[in-house]
Enzyme design. Structure first.
Site, PDB file in Angstrom:
ATOM      1  N   ASP A  67      -7.386  26.018  -1.821  1.00 41.82           N
ATOM      2  CA  ASP A  67      -6.502  24.962  -1.416  1.00 41.82           C
ATOM      3  C   ASP A  67      -5.062  25.154  -1.457  1.00 41.82           C
ATOM      4  O   ASP A  67      -4.802  26.392  -1.894  1.00 41.82           O
ATOM      5  CB  ASP A  67      -6.922  24.098  -2.722  1.00 41.82           C
ATOM      6  CG  ASP A  67      -5.943  22.892  -2.876  1.00 41.82           C
ATOM      7  OD1 ASP A  67      -5.895  22.158  -1.927  1.00 41.82           O
ATOM      8  OD2 ASP A  67      -5.314  22.341  -3.944  1.00 41.82           O
ATOM      9  N   ASP A 104      -8.126  23.468  -7.486  1.00 41.86           N
ATOM     10  CA  ASP A 104      -7.659  23.258  -9.066  1.00 41.86           C
ATOM     11  C   ASP A 104      -7.858  21.721  -9.095  1.00 41.86           C
ATOM     12  O   ASP A 104      -7.505  21.169 -10.247  1.00 41.86           O
ATOM     13  CB  ASP A 104      -6.405  23.582  -9.385  1.00 41.86           C
ATOM     14  CG  ASP A 104      -5.111  22.831  -8.478  1.00 41.86           C
ATOM     15  OD1 ASP A 104      -5.570  22.287  -7.321  1.00 41.86           O
ATOM     16  OD2 ASP A 104      -4.208  22.658  -9.170  1.00 41.86           O
ATOM     17  N   ASP A 118     -11.351  18.752  -5.109  1.00 35.80           N
ATOM     18  CA  ASP A 118     -11.663  20.109  -4.757  1.00 35.80           C
ATOM     19  C   ASP A 118     -13.031  20.074  -5.121  1.00 35.80           C
ATOM     20  O   ASP A 118     -13.909  21.121  -4.801  1.00 35.80           O
ATOM     21  CB  ASP A 118     -10.970  21.137  -5.110  1.00 35.80           C
ATOM     22  CG  ASP A 118      -9.587  21.377  -4.492  1.00 35.80           C
ATOM     23  OD1 ASP A 118      -9.603  21.147  -3.278  1.00 35.80           O
ATOM     24  OD2 ASP A 118      -8.567  21.685  -5.410  1.00 35.80           O
TER      25      ASP A 118
END
Length: 815
Positions: free
Chosen positions: A505, A705, A709
């Site tokens: 990410d 995080d 996700d």
């Protein structure tokens, strides 16, 4: 209502079967307990039925309930004979007989009892504070260390070992006296007398010191689960029983077993010495087991036993377990931070290396988060306790290390299958050895046959094979925790070594995750200040890092947000609310469709210009009109570029999937030279991309995080969560990086490689040792060199093989 008390097995060996009388379970021999007491335990989960090993991440809370049952801790077999079955009491595994291991926790790890004593009269001791009855002085606390279960098991086994040594040594000397003529023992008494003395000395070794081994062997036969104790109990039992019969009724043996005086040679020394050597191996193994848990014990020791709480303006020292959420605590220079919380007064430089693995101390000020177990520098500060007990990061780290140590790597399945059939093969080889020596061996053929068959059984014990994987996993997961890499299970350690695609990410993973307000502009009837005020008002209820940046930026400009109604977060799009009876929103281009708004070319041009410099742009919407633009920027972590380059050099392709726009994503990807990227990703897009790579045959790790996700983290072969991210991300991942940067992924991969290398070395040692030991014990060298392997030497070699495997695993502590 039935008032008759019923009893159940705490292990539920026969399901929910009840008994009318107290006693022992006929399956596992544990004491039956009253059903009403058992019912209290079932509030969380049935004892003995913890299934954390290969179950997915969502079982975390269920697992916590199990491990707290009765406050006695939990115990498991290090060989995983019954999978993930847990026990509430210490003892031996009912299948393999190995000593059960305790799941270390804050309460079980620090085993101390406080005794209060007088500084003037140390003989005065009591278990509570007060005044000395002799001089009236206040009693002061003194910590008394209590033995852990492992230490108790070690001391118990050590006592049996030294007793066995005391009895076995004279038996060995008597048996070897014919080879040492200077002893002249047979001048003092006849062979039959010395045989009786050997019997008297060897019997305590068999029936006391080594009796547990026979119980383990019988359990393995009864449960049809052949293991090392099957071979030991059969081999030693045969030697002892043969000797007893030879002593009591020698007439039943053929002439070739007898000497000129009609005495049959006995093997009491073999039985006693073999058991003594096995005991030595167990003592060394128990001692090594305590070292394999050194990482957990070191972590448990990080938290101070007491905390300094401020109540009614006074400082009081209280046990750490009594600290409650919301308590105000004071931490003095050089002291350990007791729990997780936020600094409310003062500044500090805190050493967090024991938690994050980073050697550089971190500067902290008012509002900064601090972690329990870290060490304060040279200043004092006050803090507010926010997470205590099992909720602290330190407790969670310990729980993850425990879980990883109890889990089974896929490679263990191979060792289990081999060990199971290996024992049966060895039993067949022992029978064949006896037959071959009895038919074609030299005289006395049956004696040679008997001794060599026992040597085969003893030397082939697969204990080293069974220990090869669990020992490395246990030590390796602890070492990874000390490096700031928390692993949930053994499968993650093995899989991490194979990862060839890493998906990351952007926000909070590659970047700092702490964006700041950059630009804001009105494109409608509102002023620039009104645009920022309304944007901050909408984001005041959001937990997204971008929202925090906007709210913080507005406050820095002395712009206070207004209160809104009906706030709603729209995943992957933005947020919306009601302000003065109007629908307002703040988000990306997807939110424009929801509001039915369409910005003109001039507005799009401004947004594109900001995005091309790496800024994230959001539209402020009122009903169906674009009233303003807000942009924030998130700087790339200093560690990201180096970590990504090192991973690519190691053969891992790195891709970035982000919900941010194309321009911002492209700017970040080009700066870091990523292998690819995709922008405007919704949670399901990330999930689908992970699946796409997997269908192409790649082993995929996903690092993120945020809540968005979580689906991709769950789908990936290895989910990696940033310790600085959300709880749901950490629950969805197999690996958590405490520090929250990509260097942790590099460390995780390197340590994974070392652990798997160590496991393969252990398996190689175990396989080669057995492959060489069995044919030598069977007598393959005798026709060529006249060499035979004594059962006593076979027992020593068997013990050494286990110790060598454990010693090799312990090398991981120094990696």
């Amino acid at each position: 209502m039935d008032t008759v008390e019923k009893y159940v097995c705490p292990m539920h060996c026969e399901g929910d079967k009840t008994y009318k009388q107290p006693g022992d379970c006929p399956v596992c021999n544990m004491h039956l307990v009253p059903q009403e007491k058992e019912g209290a335990e079932k509030q969380g989960q049935q004892p003995g039925c913890c299934s954390h090993g290969h179950a997915h991440h969502h079982d975390t809370h269920q697992h916590k309930k199990t491990t707290s049952s009765k406050g006695k801790g939990q115990y498991y077999c290090p060989m995983h004979c019954e999978g993930d079955k847990m026990y509430h009491e210490p003892g031996s595994c009912p299948v393999c007989g190995m000593d059960l291991k305790r799941v270390e926790s804050r309460k079980t790890g620090i085993r101390k009892e406080t005794i209060y004593t007088c500084p003037m009269h140390p003989e005065v001791e009591q278990d509570h504070p007060g005044d000395c009855p002799k001089c009236g002085m206040n009693l002061v606390p003194r910590k008394v260390e209590m033995l852990s279960d492992e230490e108790k098991a070690y001391k118990k086994m050590a006592r049996k070992f030294w007793l066995a040594v005391g009895f076995s040594l004279p038996v060995f000397i008597i048996a070897m006296s014919t080879m040492l003529p200077f002893l002249r023992l047979h001048d003092l008494a006849s062979t039959k007398v010395w045989n009786w003395i050997e019997f008297i000395l060897a019997t305590p070794v068999v029936f006391y010191a080594g009796w547990d081994f026979f119980k383990r062997g019988w359990s393995s036969i009864r449960l049809r689960n052949p293991n090392m104790w099957t071979l030991i109990s059969i081999g030693v039992g045969a030697a002892y029983l043969f000797s007893v019969l030879a002593l009591l009724i020698p007439g039943i043996f053929p002439a070739q077993f007898k000497d000129a005086n009609g005495n049959v040679h006995v093997y009491f020394e073999a039985a006693a010495v073999i058991l003594t050597l096995v005991l030595l191996g167990q003592v060394l193994e128990l001692r090594a087991h305590s070292k394999t848990n050194s990482a957990i014990k070191a972590l448990l020791g990080l938290a101070p036993p007491v905390a300094r709480v401020i109540r009614n303006g006074e400082e009081l020292e209280i046990p750490l377990e009594e600290v409650m959420v919301g308590d105000m605590l004071k931490v003095k220079p050089g002291e350990k931070v007791p729990v997780d919380g936020t600094i409310t007064q003062g500044n500090a430089v805190i050493d967090e290396s024991m938690i994050t693995g980073e050697p550089i101390p971190a500067d902290k000020s008012e509002g900064s988060k601090v972690t329990g177990g870290t060490i304060n520098g040279k200043t004092a500060f006050e803090m507010k306790a926010e997470k205590v007990g099992a909720d602290t990061l330190l407790s969670q780290i310990v729980e993850l290390v425990n879980e990883a140590g109890r889990s089974r790597a896929p490679i263990q399945k191979l060792a289990d299958v081999v060990a199971k059939y290996f024992v049966q093969i060895v039993a067949g080889v022992a029978i064949a050895t006896f037959a071959v020596w009895a038919i074609w061996g030299p005289e006395p053929a049956y004696v040679y046959a008997f001794v060599n068959a026992i040597a085969v059984l003893i030397v082939a014990c697969p204990c080293a094979l069974g220990l090869a994987t669990p020992m490395s996993i246990m030590v390796g997961s602890g070492r990874m925790a000390q490096s700031g890499v928390l692993v949930k299970d053994a499968r993650a350690i093995e899989e991490m070594n194979k990862v060839d695609v890493l998906i990351v990410d952007k926000t909070g993973t590659i970047t700092e995750g702490k964006p700041s307000l950059r630009n804001y502009r009105s494109v409608g009837k509102m002023s620039d200040e009104e645009v920022l005020r309304l944007a901050a008002s909408i984001d005041a209820n959001s937990e997204h890092p971008l929202a925090d940046a906007i709210v913080k930026g507005a406050k820095e400009k002395n712009i206070q947000p207004d209160k809104l109604e009906d706030f709603e977060s729209l995943t992957g799009k933005g947020v919306q609310a009601i302000f003065k009876k109007q629908k307002v929103g703040l988000g990306n281009h997807r939110l424009l469709d929801d509001f039915g708004a369409s910005p003109d070319k001039a507005v799009k041009k401004v947004a594109e210009n900001w995005q091309s410099t790496g800024q994230t742009v959001m539209y402020l919407l009122v009903e169906n009109k674009v009233e303003g633009l807000i942009s924030v920027a998130d700087s790339i972590k200093k560690s990201s570029a180096k970590a990504i380059h090192s991973l690519q050099k190691a053969g891992v392709k790195v891709y970035m999937l982000t919900g941010d726009n194309q321009y911002t994503a492209k700017a970040v990807a080009e700066e870091l030279h990523l292998d690819g990227f995709e922008a405007d990703c919704l949670p399901e897009d990330k999930y689908k991309k992970v699946k796409e790579f997997q269908e192409q045959g790649h082993i995929v790790a996903m690092a993120g995080d945020g809540i968005n996700d979580a689906p991709a983290l769950t789908q990936a072969n290895i989910g990696i969560a940033m310790g600085t991210g959300t709880d749901i991300a950490m629950q969805s991942a197999e690996i958590t990086l405490v520090k929250g940067d990509l260097n942790g992924i590099l460390r995780a991969r390197e340590l994974s490689h070392k652990v798997m290398q160590n496991i393969k070395q252990n398996l190689f040692f175990a396989f080669v040792y057995n492959a060489l030991g069995v044919p030598i014990a069977a007598g393959i060298l005798f026709p060529f060199f006249g060499l035979l392997l004594s059962p006593m030497i076979a027992a020593a070699a068997m013990s050494f093989s286990s110790v060598s495997v454990i010693s090799n695993a312990l090398r991981l502590r120094k990696r």
